[in-house]
Design a protein around this motif. Structure first.
Motif, PDB file in Angstrom:
ATOM      1  N   LEU A 228      45.677  45.237  43.145  1.00  0.00           N
ATOM      2  CA  LEU A 228      46.408  45.341  41.879  1.00  0.00           C
ATOM      3  C   LEU A 228      45.541  45.912  40.764  1.00  0.00           C
ATOM      4  CD1 LEU A 228      48.383  41.949  41.843  1.00  0.00           C
ATOM      5  CD2 LEU A 228      49.279  44.235  42.355  1.00  0.00           C
ATOM      6  N   LEU A 229      44.276  45.505  40.739  1.00  0.00           N
ATOM      7  CA  LEU A 229      43.376  45.987  39.693  1.00  0.00           C
ATOM      8  C   LEU A 229      43.124  47.494  39.812  1.00  0.00           C
ATOM      9  CD1 LEU A 229      40.818  43.049  39.709  1.00  0.00           C
ATOM     10  CD2 LEU A 229      42.237  43.719  37.768  1.00  0.00           C
ATOM     11  N   GLN A 230      43.139  48.012  41.036  1.00  0.00           N
ATOM     12  CA  GLN A 230      42.824  49.424  41.232  1.00  0.00           C
ATOM     13  C   GLN A 230      44.035  50.342  41.148  1.00  0.00           C
ATOM     14  OE1 GLN A 230      40.134  50.021  44.662  1.00  0.00           O
ATOM     15  NE2 GLN A 230      38.612  50.126  43.019  1.00  0.00           N
ATOM     16  N   ILE A 231      45.227  49.812  41.463  1.00  0.00           N
ATOM     17  CA  ILE A 231      46.376  50.724  41.508  1.00  0.00           C
ATOM     18  C   ILE A 231      47.366  50.494  40.371  1.00  0.00           C
ATOM     19  CG2 ILE A 231      46.170  50.899  44.020  1.00  0.00           C
ATOM     20  CD1 ILE A 231      48.714  49.165  44.221  1.00  0.00           C
ATOM     21  N   THR A 232      47.137  49.447  39.541  1.00  0.00           N
ATOM     22  CA  THR A 232      48.039  49.197  38.408  1.00  0.00           C
ATOM     23  C   THR A 232      47.227  49.025  37.126  1.00  0.00           C
ATOM     24  OG1 THR A 232      48.040  46.752  38.422  1.00  0.00           O
ATOM     25  CG2 THR A 232      49.476  47.868  40.022  1.00  0.00           C
ATOM     26  N   ASP A 233      47.938  49.070  36.012  1.00  0.00           N
ATOM     27  CA  ASP A 233      47.329  48.825  34.700  1.00  0.00           C
ATOM     28  C   ASP A 233      47.654  47.424  34.201  1.00  0.00           C
ATOM     29  OD1 ASP A 233      46.247  51.412  34.521  1.00  0.00           O
ATOM     30  OD2 ASP A 233      48.181  52.213  33.836  1.00  0.00           O
ATOM     31  N   GLU A 234      48.135  46.566  35.100  1.00  0.00           N
ATOM     32  CA  GLU A 234      48.509  45.206  34.710  1.00  0.00           C
ATOM     33  C   GLU A 234      47.306  44.465  34.137  1.00  0.00           C
ATOM     34  OE1 GLU A 234      51.171  41.538  36.601  1.00  0.00           O
ATOM     35  OE2 GLU A 234      50.610  43.268  37.823  1.00  0.00           O
ATOM     36  N   LYS A 235      47.540  43.699  33.072  1.00  0.00           N
ATOM     37  CA  LYS A 235      46.454  42.960  32.432  1.00  0.00           C
ATOM     38  C   LYS A 235      45.850  41.938  33.397  1.00  0.00           C
ATOM     39  CE  LYS A 235      48.184  43.334  27.686  1.00  0.00           C
ATOM     40  NZ  LYS A 235      48.655  42.580  26.496  1.00  0.00           N
ATOM     41  N   ILE A 236      44.548  41.730  33.247  1.00  0.00           N
ATOM     42  CA  ILE A 236      43.841  40.797  34.121  1.00  0.00           C
ATOM     43  C   ILE A 236      44.419  39.393  33.998  1.00  0.00           C
ATOM     44  CG2 ILE A 236      41.618  39.650  34.525  1.00  0.00           C
ATOM     45  CD1 ILE A 236      40.263  42.318  33.850  1.00  0.00           C
ATOM     46  N   ILE A 237      44.745  38.974  32.786  1.00  0.00           N
ATOM     47  CA  ILE A 237      45.299  37.627  32.600  1.00  0.00           C
ATOM     48  C   ILE A 237      46.626  37.478  33.336  1.00  0.00           C
ATOM     49  CG2 ILE A 237      46.444  38.234  30.414  1.00  0.00           C
ATOM     50  CD1 ILE A 237      45.900  35.334  29.518  1.00  0.00           C
ATOM     51  N   ASN A 238      47.437  38.558  33.350  1.00  0.00           N
ATOM     52  CA  ASN A 238      48.718  38.489  34.060  1.00  0.00           C
ATOM     53  C   ASN A 238      48.518  38.404  35.570  1.00  0.00           C
ATOM     54  OD1 ASN A 238      50.069  38.602  31.634  1.00  0.00           O
ATOM     55  ND2 ASN A 238      50.420  40.812  31.738  1.00  0.00           N
ATOM     56  N   ILE A 239      47.527  39.134  36.088  1.00  0.00           N
ATOM     57  CA  ILE A 239      47.225  39.071  37.517  1.00  0.00           C
ATOM     58  C   ILE A 239      46.730  37.676  37.890  1.00  0.00           C
ATOM     59  CG2 ILE A 239      45.685  39.939  39.325  1.00  0.00           C
ATOM     60  CD1 ILE A 239      45.783  42.677  37.933  1.00  0.00           C
ATOM     61  N   ALA A 240      45.891  37.118  37.026  1.00  0.00           N
ATOM     62  CA  ALA A 240      45.360  35.772  37.274  1.00  0.00           C
ATOM     63  C   ALA A 240      46.485  34.748  37.350  1.00  0.00           C
ATOM     64  CB  ALA A 240      44.360  35.389  36.184  1.00  0.00           C
ATOM     65  N   LEU A 241      47.391  34.807  36.373  1.00  0.00           N
ATOM     66  CA  LEU A 241      48.513  33.863  36.352  1.00  0.00           C
ATOM     67  C   LEU A 241      49.458  34.094  37.525  1.00  0.00           C
ATOM     68  CD1 LEU A 241      49.271  33.850  32.507  1.00  0.00           C
ATOM     69  CD2 LEU A 241      48.131  32.064  33.839  1.00  0.00           C
ATOM     70  N   LYS A 242      49.696  35.345  37.871  1.00  0.00           N
ATOM     71  CA  LYS A 242      50.578  35.672  38.986  1.00  0.00           C
ATOM     72  C   LYS A 242      50.073  35.057  40.287  1.00  0.00           C
ATOM     73  CE  LYS A 242      52.226  39.867  39.439  1.00  0.00           C
ATOM     74  NZ  LYS A 242      52.339  41.337  39.718  1.00  0.00           N
ATOM     75  N   LEU A 243      48.747  35.008  40.451  1.00  0.00           N
ATOM     76  CA  LEU A 243      48.158  34.503  41.689  1.00  0.00           C
ATOM     77  C   LEU A 243      47.839  33.011  41.633  1.00  0.00           C
ATOM     78  CD1 LEU A 243      45.864  37.528  42.575  1.00  0.00           C
ATOM     79  CD2 LEU A 243      48.018  36.875  43.638  1.00  0.00           C
ATOM     80  N   GLY A 244      48.287  32.351  40.571  1.00  0.00           N
ATOM     81  CA  GLY A 244      48.169  30.899  40.521  1.00  0.00           C
ATOM     82  C   GLY A 244      46.915  30.361  39.879  1.00  0.00           C
ATOM     83  N   TYR A 245      46.128  31.210  39.228  1.00  0.00           N
ATOM     84  CA  TYR A 245      44.931  30.739  38.538  1.00  0.00           C
ATOM     85  C   TYR A 245      45.302  30.272  37.136  1.00  0.00           C
ATOM     86  CZ  TYR A 245      42.058  32.494  42.325  1.00  0.00           C
ATOM     87  OH  TYR A 245      41.488  32.691  43.564  1.00  0.00           O
ATOM     88  N   GLU A 246      44.645  29.196  36.704  1.00  0.00           N
ATOM     89  CA  GLU A 246      45.009  28.590  35.427  1.00  0.00           C
ATOM     90  C   GLU A 246      44.478  29.367  34.234  1.00  0.00           C
ATOM     91  OE1 GLU A 246      43.720  24.558  35.530  1.00  0.00           O
ATOM     92  OE2 GLU A 246      45.193  23.945  37.038  1.00  0.00           O
ATOM     93  N   SER A 247      43.429  30.150  34.445  1.00  0.00           N
ATOM     94  CA  SER A 247      42.844  30.899  33.333  1.00  0.00           C
ATOM     95  C   SER A 247      42.146  32.139  33.866  1.00  0.00           C
ATOM     96  CB  SER A 247      41.816  30.033  32.589  1.00  0.00           C
ATOM     97  OG  SER A 247      40.673  29.803  33.407  1.00  0.00           O
ATOM     98  N   PRO A 248      41.930  33.143  33.009  1.00  0.00           N
ATOM     99  CA  PRO A 248      41.173  34.329  33.426  1.00  0.00           C
ATOM    100  C   PRO A 248      39.753  33.980  33.867  1.00  0.00           C
ATOM    101  CG  PRO A 248      42.348  34.748  31.379  1.00  0.00           C
ATOM    102  CD  PRO A 248      42.467  33.278  31.640  1.00  0.00           C
ATOM    103  N   ASP A 249      39.160  32.928  33.265  1.00  0.00           N
ATOM    104  CA  ASP A 249      37.790  32.542  33.637  1.00  0.00           C
ATOM    105  C   ASP A 249      37.717  32.056  35.081  1.00  0.00           C
ATOM    106  OD1 ASP A 249      36.740  33.226  31.205  1.00  0.00           O
ATOM    107  OD2 ASP A 249      36.779  31.188  30.384  1.00  0.00           O
TER     108      ASP A 249
END
Length: 300
Positions: free
Chosen positions: A65-86
């Protein structure tokens, strides 16, 4: 449905729901066994825990996702079930060796972790000696200790529990051994996670008693109550030099070969290991693995 088809159906379900909260009750239904049994079987077959597999698949997908989209990192983190970008960033860096931001640069080297599929190979076909017995509730009396789970080779931390017992303690315990398997045995209980090597469990080194430990021994020994259950008992022979290879191989075969076809499932209760002798200078040892089981509700 055959077990291999069921395993691959579980893998497909995980892939289709990688960005959602997985329903492990549904995983168990697809696998045709209890969640506990499936997790144990998966760890032996895949060489990693189910949680570790899901984590690596998510982080591999995150790299895509990071390489083929411009989706924000925080959105990717939340999409995959992580509670925070950290928390996402730390997990990502552990697997890929770089931060999510660095992964967006060109010509970076990322790790790919493709989905698992199970394929037919000829295993089993070797006899396993076992019997099923019913036992009422009983008590373990002996020494106890917390130690890490180690799958391959002897667990050196086991010796720390044995060292708590002096010669006079062993003589007392032998005197109070009241049920089969008689004599001193290892009892493994209260696992933090049976599928993850390095997690902790309790080891009791002691004997089986019919009744609770006498009051006069409460400052001297630890005790554990074991509920009534059916027990599947597997006999193995360890050859010299003593290294527990055969015993550990049998434990793996119980989960990957016997349980899926037996009509039984593990209860999650304590497991016991008995030796016919603790004279490790002998040329071979008879061992028995005692697993608490119940008839499976998932048999198809």
């Amino acid at each position: 449905m055959n077990p291999m088809t069921q395993l691959n159906d579980v893998m497909q379900y995980i892939e289709e729901n990688l960005c959602d909260e997985l329903d492990f009750e549904k995983v168990a239904r697809i696998a045709g066994c209890s969640e506990y049994q499936f997790r144990r079987m998966f760890s032996f077959l895949a060489g990693m825990s189910l949680n570790e597999y899901i984590r690596k698949r998510k982080l591999s997908y995150a790299a895509t996702l990071l390489q083929i989209t411009d989706e924000k990192i925080i959105n990717i983190a939340l999409k995959l079930g992580y509670e925070s970008p950290d928390s996402f960033g730390k997990a990502f860096q552990t697997l890929h060796g770089m931060t999510p931001s660095q992964a967006r640069k060109s010509a970076v080297s990322l790790k790919s972790f493709p989905p698992l599929t199970f394929q037919l190979s000829l295993k089993g076909g070797n006899e396993m000696d076992y019997r099923i017995v019913e036992k009422e509730a009983f008590y373990i009396m002996g020494a106890d200790g917390r130690l890490p789970l180690i799958y391959n080779g002897p667990n050196p931390h086991t010796a720390n529990v044995w060292k708590k017992l002096k010669q006079e303690d062993l003589l007392v315990l032998i005197e109070y051994s009241e049920q089969e398997p008689k004599g001193i045995l290892n009892v493994y209980a209260n696992y933090e996670d049976k599928t993850v090597e390095g997690t902790e469990l309790d080891l009791f080194v002691g004997v089986i008693m019919n009744k609770p430990m006498p009051e006069r021994f409460k400052s001297r020994f630890a005790t554990l109550k074991v509920d009534a259950s059916a027990w599947a008992i597997f006999t193995t022979i360890e050859k010299k030099p003593f290294c527990q290879d055969e015993t550990q191989n049998t434990w793996a075969r119980i989960c990957t070969e016997w349980l899926p076809t037996s009509g039984f499932e593990m209860t999650g209760g304590p497991e016991m290991l008995w030796y016919d002798s603790y004279d490790f200078s002998k040329s071979d040892f008879k061992t028995e693995i005692w697993i608490p089981v119940r008839k499976s509700n998932h048999t198809k």
